[in-house]
Design a protein around this motif. Structure first.
Motif, mmCIF file in Angstrom:
data_model
loop_
_atom_site.group_PDB
_atom_site.id
_atom_site.type_symbol
_atom_site.label_atom_id
_atom_site.label_comp_id
_atom_site.label_asym_id
_atom_site.label_seq_id
_atom_site.Cartn_x
_atom_site.Cartn_y
_atom_site.Cartn_z
ATOM 1 N N GLN A 54 40.273 39.045 44.456
ATOM 2 C CA GLN A 54 38.915 39.128 43.929
ATOM 3 C C GLN A 54 37.926 39.559 45.006
ATOM 4 O OE1 GLN A 54 37.947 35.342 42.152
ATOM 5 N NE2 GLN A 54 39.504 35.539 40.563
ATOM 6 N N SER A 57 45.840 36.817 41.976
ATOM 7 C CA SER A 57 44.595 37.572 41.801
ATOM 8 C C SER A 57 43.969 37.870 43.153
ATOM 9 C CB SER A 57 43.594 36.788 40.950
ATOM 10 O OG SER A 57 44.131 36.463 39.687
ATOM 11 N N SER A 89 38.203 41.106 39.561
ATOM 12 C CA SER A 89 39.520 40.540 39.825
ATOM 13 C C SER A 89 40.632 41.519 39.439
ATOM 14 C CB SER A 89 39.687 39.226 39.043
ATOM 15 O OG SER A 89 40.965 38.670 39.256
ATOM 16 N N ASP A 91 44.547 41.387 38.799
ATOM 17 C CA ASP A 91 45.508 40.324 38.523
ATOM 18 C C ASP A 91 46.906 40.882 38.284
ATOM 19 O OD1 ASP A 91 43.278 38.513 38.419
ATOM 20 O OD2 ASP A 91 42.910 39.219 36.375
#
Length: 215
Positions: free
Chosen positions: A146, A144, A176, A178
């Motif tokens: 962020q 991820s 985020s 991902d």
């Protein structure tokens, strides 16, 4: 979070005592322009921030934090139907930077009651695996990236020759991006690999305490 209202009350009470004009002021005090310290979240001891702060004005400071998070857990349970044991392993690591500014509502930087906006850029890696002993395992990986920010209200007290104690509470948000990868066993022999992407927003409360040194 029950601890937050009590902490806010303590911060405001301390700020009121600090701002009291009747308190004696030492004319020999040495101005402190820099604070370095280590901050933790009491609700998650797996995350720490190594931070530095520099005074740039009578009531303003800027800072930069290096955010590190590590968690590792192992577990197991018995499978009732198969009379076998399922093992699980979960590991998590994150690394990021947290630039911020602090505006002091009482006292003089770097000590007193402050409001602090900050931005966050954090990279996370997580790996989760489960397997039955002596058989194939399934495995998932999540990576991820962020970006977000937060606003905290807090108080810094400098004790003795320069011991800096800080605490703050606030709210934050992160976006985020991902990437999920998984490997699953396929009978009779073989495996299936999949990869997907996702996006999400997270909103949360923040609680942070820090211990460091001012000079």
């Amino acid at each position: 979070m029950r601890v937050m209202p009590w902490l806010c009350l303590m911060l405001l009470s301390s700020a009121g005592a600090q701002a009291n004009p009747s308190s004696p002021v030492s004319t020999d005090a040495v101005p402190r322009k820099t604070v370095v310290g280590l901050a933790v979240n009491p609700t998650d001891w797996g995350q720490v921030v190594l931070e530095g702060e520099r005074v740039v004005g009578p009531r303003v400071s800027v800072g930069l934090g290096l955010h590190v998070g590590v968690r590792v857990s192992n577990g197991s349970r018995d499978l009732e139907m198969a009379e076998q044991r399922l093992e699980t392993r979960d590991s998590f690591f994150e690394l990021g930077v947290v630039p911020r500014a602090r505006f002091f509502l009482s006292g003089a930087a770097p000590e007193g009651l402050w409001v602090s906006p900050q931005v966050e850029a954090i990279h996370q890696w997580r790996k989760y695996a489960q397997f039955v002993v002596e058989e194939q395992r399934s495995e998932s990986r999540i990576r991820s990236l962020q970006f977000g920010g937060a606003v905290l209200v807090g108080y810094t007290a400098i004790l003795g020759q320069g011991l800096a104690v800080q605490a703050g509470v606030g709210v934050g948000a992160r976006h985020s991006s991902d990437r999920y990868e998984s490997r699953q066993p396929v009978l009779p022999n073989g495996e299936e690999n999949t990869s997907t992407k996702g996006r999400s927003w997270t909103f949360d409360e923040r609680l942070q305490v820090s211990l460091g040194w001012a000079f």
